[in-house]
Design a protein around this motif. Sequence first.
Motif, PDB file in Angstrom:
ATOM      1  N   PRO A 182       9.627  25.417 -48.570  1.00  0.00           N
ATOM      2  CA  PRO A 182       8.769  24.436 -47.949  1.00  0.00           C
ATOM      3  C   PRO A 182       9.488  23.784 -46.784  1.00  0.00           C
ATOM      4  O   PRO A 182      10.704  23.812 -46.716  1.00  0.00           O
ATOM      5  N   SER A 183       8.745  23.206 -45.892  1.00  0.00           N
ATOM      6  CA  SER A 183       9.412  22.501 -44.813  1.00  0.00           C
ATOM      7  C   SER A 183      10.112  21.296 -45.430  1.00  0.00           C
ATOM      8  O   SER A 183       9.654  20.741 -46.422  1.00  0.00           O
ATOM      9  N   LYS A 184      11.232  20.911 -44.814  1.00  0.00           N
ATOM     10  CA  LYS A 184      11.985  19.788 -45.373  1.00  0.00           C
ATOM     11  C   LYS A 184      11.145  18.524 -45.331  1.00  0.00           C
ATOM     12  O   LYS A 184      11.300  17.615 -46.125  1.00  0.00           O
ATOM     13  N   LEU A 185      10.237  18.513 -44.352  1.00  0.00           N
ATOM     14  CA  LEU A 185       9.438  17.302 -44.191  1.00  0.00           C
ATOM     15  C   LEU A 185       8.462  17.097 -45.331  1.00  0.00           C
ATOM     16  O   LEU A 185       7.957  16.009 -45.549  1.00  0.00           O
ATOM     17  N   LEU A 186       8.204  18.173 -46.052  1.00  0.00           N
ATOM     18  CA  LEU A 186       7.207  18.075 -47.096  1.00  0.00           C
ATOM     19  C   LEU A 186       7.603  17.052 -48.163  1.00  0.00           C
ATOM     20  O   LEU A 186       6.817  16.181 -48.542  1.00  0.00           O
ATOM     21  N   LEU A 591      -0.957  24.412 -51.626  1.00  0.00           N
ATOM     22  CA  LEU A 591      -1.205  24.324 -50.182  1.00  0.00           C
ATOM     23  C   LEU A 591      -0.329  23.249 -49.562  1.00  0.00           C
ATOM     24  O   LEU A 591       0.327  23.457 -48.548  1.00  0.00           O
ATOM     25  N   ARG A 592      -0.319  22.090 -50.197  1.00  0.00           N
ATOM     26  CA  ARG A 592       0.455  20.963 -49.661  1.00  0.00           C
ATOM     27  C   ARG A 592       1.913  21.313 -49.494  1.00  0.00           C
ATOM     28  O   ARG A 592       2.553  20.949 -48.519  1.00  0.00           O
ATOM     29  N   ARG A 593       2.439  22.000 -50.497  1.00  0.00           N
ATOM     30  CA  ARG A 593       3.856  22.347 -50.446  1.00  0.00           C
ATOM     31  C   ARG A 593       4.173  23.294 -49.317  1.00  0.00           C
ATOM     32  O   ARG A 593       5.236  23.236 -48.728  1.00  0.00           O
ATOM     33  N   ALA A 594       3.244  24.212 -49.070  1.00  0.00           N
ATOM     34  CA  ALA A 594       3.590  25.300 -48.164  1.00  0.00           C
ATOM     35  C   ALA A 594       3.213  25.012 -46.718  1.00  0.00           C
ATOM     36  O   ALA A 594       3.694  25.673 -45.815  1.00  0.00           O
ATOM     37  N   ALA A 617     -13.221  30.166 -56.327  1.00  0.00           N
ATOM     38  CA  ALA A 617     -13.496  29.926 -54.907  1.00  0.00           C
ATOM     39  C   ALA A 617     -14.060  28.507 -54.743  1.00  0.00           C
ATOM     40  O   ALA A 617     -13.727  27.797 -53.792  1.00  0.00           O
ATOM     41  N   ARG A 618     -14.879  28.090 -55.691  1.00  0.00           N
ATOM     42  CA  ARG A 618     -15.403  26.717 -55.639  1.00  0.00           C
ATOM     43  C   ARG A 618     -14.256  25.705 -55.680  1.00  0.00           C
ATOM     44  O   ARG A 618     -14.238  24.728 -54.935  1.00  0.00           O
ATOM     45  N   ALA A 619     -13.297  25.975 -56.581  1.00  0.00           N
ATOM     46  CA  ALA A 619     -12.148  25.065 -56.688  1.00  0.00           C
ATOM     47  C   ALA A 619     -11.356  25.041 -55.376  1.00  0.00           C
ATOM     48  O   ALA A 619     -10.888  23.995 -54.926  1.00  0.00           O
ATOM     49  N   ALA A 620     -11.227  26.230 -54.748  1.00  0.00           N
ATOM     50  CA  ALA A 620     -10.456  26.317 -53.495  1.00  0.00           C
ATOM     51  C   ALA A 620     -11.153  25.523 -52.389  1.00  0.00           C
ATOM     52  O   ALA A 620     -10.491  24.815 -51.613  1.00  0.00           O
ATOM     53  N   ILE A 621     -12.473  25.627 -52.330  1.00  0.00           N
ATOM     54  CA  ILE A 621     -13.212  24.881 -51.294  1.00  0.00           C
ATOM     55  C   ILE A 621     -13.020  23.377 -51.514  1.00  0.00           C
ATOM     56  O   ILE A 621     -12.762  22.613 -50.589  1.00  0.00           O
ATOM     57  N   TYR A 622     -13.097  22.999 -52.770  1.00  0.00           N
ATOM     58  CA  TYR A 622     -12.935  21.570 -53.081  1.00  0.00           C
ATOM     59  C   TYR A 622     -11.529  21.080 -52.705  1.00  0.00           C
ATOM     60  O   TYR A 622     -11.361  19.976 -52.180  1.00  0.00           O
ATOM     61  N   ALA A 623     -10.531  21.935 -52.939  1.00  0.00           N
ATOM     62  CA  ALA A 623      -9.153  21.563 -52.575  1.00  0.00           C
ATOM     63  C   ALA A 623      -9.066  21.353 -51.063  1.00  0.00           C
ATOM     64  O   ALA A 623      -8.442  20.395 -50.588  1.00  0.00           O
ATOM     65  N   LEU A 624      -9.708  22.234 -50.296  1.00  0.00           N
ATOM     66  CA  LEU A 624      -9.679  22.087 -48.832  1.00  0.00           C
ATOM     67  C   LEU A 624     -10.369  20.784 -48.419  1.00  0.00           C
ATOM     68  O   LEU A 624      -9.875  20.052 -47.550  1.00  0.00           O
ATOM     69  N   ILE A 625     -11.485  20.486 -49.058  1.00  0.00           N
ATOM     70  CA  ILE A 625     -12.190  19.238 -48.708  1.00  0.00           C
ATOM     71  C   ILE A 625     -11.283  18.041 -49.013  1.00  0.00           C
ATOM     72  O   ILE A 625     -11.153  17.116 -48.218  1.00  0.00           O
ATOM     73  N   GLN A 626     -10.633  18.087 -50.171  1.00  0.00           N
ATOM     74  CA  GLN A 626      -9.769  16.972 -50.551  1.00  0.00           C
ATOM     75  C   GLN A 626      -8.578  16.829 -49.608  1.00  0.00           C
ATOM     76  O   GLN A 626      -8.057  15.749 -49.421  1.00  0.00           O
ATOM     77  N   LEU A 627      -8.173  17.928 -48.998  1.00  0.00           N
ATOM     78  CA  LEU A 627      -7.072  17.852 -48.036  1.00  0.00           C
ATOM     79  C   LEU A 627      -7.545  17.306 -46.695  1.00  0.00           C
ATOM     80  O   LEU A 627      -6.749  17.108 -45.782  1.00  0.00           O
ATOM     81  N   GLY A 628      -8.838  17.124 -46.557  1.00  0.00           N
ATOM     82  CA  GLY A 628      -9.368  16.553 -45.312  1.00  0.00           C
ATOM     83  C   GLY A 628      -9.977  17.602 -44.391  1.00  0.00           C
ATOM     84  O   GLY A 628     -10.420  17.276 -43.294  1.00  0.00           O
TER      85      GLY A 628
END
Length: 804
Positions: A182-186, A591-594, A617-628
Amino acid sequence: MAPPKNERAFEANSSIVLVGCRGAGKRTLGFMGALHLRRRLVTEEHYFEKTTGLSRGEYLARHGREAFARQDIEVFKRMLDSNRTGCIIECGMSSLTGEAQDALRQYSSTNPVVYIHREKEQIARHLDAADLQQLLKADGRHRSCSNFEYYNLYDPPNKSGGHISGTSSGASTPLNGRQSGPSKLLSAREDFTRFLDIVTGRGATKAWLESPFSVSSVPPEFRSYSYALRLRLSYLMDMDLEWEDFEARGDCVEFIIDHWPDDLMNVIARQIALIRRKLGIPIIYHVEENPRGERRRTPEEKDAMDADLLELGLRLGVDYISLDLQRHDEFVNRVLRHRGRSKIIGNFWYMGFGALAWQDDRQMENYKRAQGLGCEVVRMVRFCTNDSPAELLEGFKKRLQQEVPDPKPPLVAYDFSVLGVRTPLQSRILNPVKHPDMENERDHLATVSTYYHSYELLFRQFLLDPLQFYVLGSHVSYSLSPAMHSAAYDFCGMPHTFQDVTCSTIDRLNQICLSDSFGGASLTAPFKVAIMPHLKVKSHHATAIGAVNVLLPLRGKTSAILDHANSRNKAGPAREFFGDNTDWSSILTCLRRAISPRNYVQPSKTTGLVVGAGGMARAAIYALIQLGCRNIFIYNRTTPNANQVAQHFNDWAATQGIVGTKGGSHEICRVLPSLSEPWPRAYQPPTMVISCVPATSANGSAPADFEMPLDWLRSPTGGVVVELAYEPLVTPLVAQMHAVRDHMSPSWVVVDGLEVVAEMAIEAFELMTGRMAPKRLMKEVCRKTWEQQQQQQRQGSEMAMSSY
Ligand SMILES: O=C1C[C@@](O)(C(=O)O)C[C@@H](O)[C@@H]1O
């Protein structure tokens, strides 16, 4: 007896000011903070230019030193004054002047002013060596004009490639392949956003609202049993274990300052930052009054020094401050006035011979005093020789229940002798524990029990019950969950079992769940969506997604969530069941980590792509929405199914006021009908891609062979590809992305299916048991078990070939 007014409880929306030396990382943290809190970032540099029409350098050159200094302070004050709420304000070098510091001091009576600092060596990398010593000295003065501080830890990735509470292997080849870490900034972002949640006070409510059964939403003092891992500064300075070894060894850490090395304040700030990053659990901050290895102090020196040390803990925003109420009133009141959002543990220790007996009325008076002072927890500890049978403490607790009016702060009470805490079960909450490989402490708590030992005892004494957990679905025989969960039970001293049971009807599911010893289940196809109409209680995430993958029995005696949460690990008839979804949160974590800082989500620009149209796929879409992310594309071989999922989320988003940002339409999800079409020109190419199609054939359907069309891979900043399939681990998509990374664009990160499935099991374990998961162990078991399965399959097919 009334507590003094809390002078550091600021309005949640008060602007937060960041001060500190150049090179401390204020600008980056400011960006991260503004994104996280959805606030405006005001930088001194930009504000100066906006106000005067000139950059600082230009102004200096044109008007000379004196006029610049006058203008500079005036602009500085105006910047603070006109942005009192809703901003993150990043101060530049002006904060080193006396006048600016006076202004900050005043500002800090209404707003958080955070001093950002870090390792000297890291600051030196950004500065001229000639300035360094002077600047660092001047930087130290920021402490006197701020009311919080944040240590911006530099943490080189360790040998095993990551951090325990946020490892992204980004593994690209099976098992030990290339690791694109991961990036160090993470980690910096995770730590800093958590710190801001503490400063603004939104942390606890957020966790509670988002997932009421998650470990972090029930504070340790409100759990049915909880343990405080004791870590002394003297030990941490020279520790013989790895940070990873402390994972899941307690519900919180009690950080004990028993040692005064040079540069003590900075050493402490760094240790607190390390504990937060490495263990991610609440911190109790305790200053020892008479540390064994240190020189004796006069009473005045003791008070002054210990008050400063406690103040430092408050400035660092620790979760709990341990305050000895036997110290004099002025000392106690100073801490209470500056408590901010830290909870106070009011202590009464009786260390020597002749300690107050539990039946002594003064013990009751002590408790009432702590209650009157507004302590959130009361801790009463007494040294005993042979004079304190367990019944005396029990009698005290009973009396307390009868005599003291509510609300009563939770009580931590135990006897200890030269042999250690009398029995690990005396105190239900915040029981002191140590790591099994740590030496016994040289002072009072001679032998402290371990978390494993204490927790195991609860089952042996029938206070908790062994339960059965499951993964249920029509294709679960290869699930890695049984191995991961079982390893975690062994680690934590829980006699539970976890089995895979192949089943596909709601009747059979019911049969399993209605047993008194049912502990919980991970659900997979066909239940994730099918169970929805049968469940009355679901998390709001599960409702939004339209799928559940974790099922919990609710055994609380009342309908209060806390009561249900605290009934986990206990058998009996279930009154109801609760459904949650950890698929989305695990994808989000990965996703956040990477994701690299260059690809942080910008709602108006960032694009995500989800491949598939099933529950995952539904869960993945929801994760993207939650990430903004507000521009989400779905590709599925059968387009009508993709249309249905897009419709579901567009309808849901409309009810939430979440709208798309492009193309004149408010829809956030769109369907891509074919792989041969070019990427829609109005949108940036995707920087987050999640593939949710099985790589092997299931139910007779053709196996997925999805690869990204080259035209869709044009993101100049690369991005993240999350592959959910792990049979095989190197799917066509993973192989393609390795090649892309090696030959075209090195900034793509690939997260494989094992990383996500381990994350799912970790989150499921925590929901089901209410205990922190041993994450590193579960991840290791996940990869090892997968490897064994592969080997067995190879052997099986070799045998079949040879017999043929
Ligand atoms: O997809 C998965 C993986 C899983 O099926 C497993 O076998 O570990 C468990 C499910 O709850 C989760 O949604």
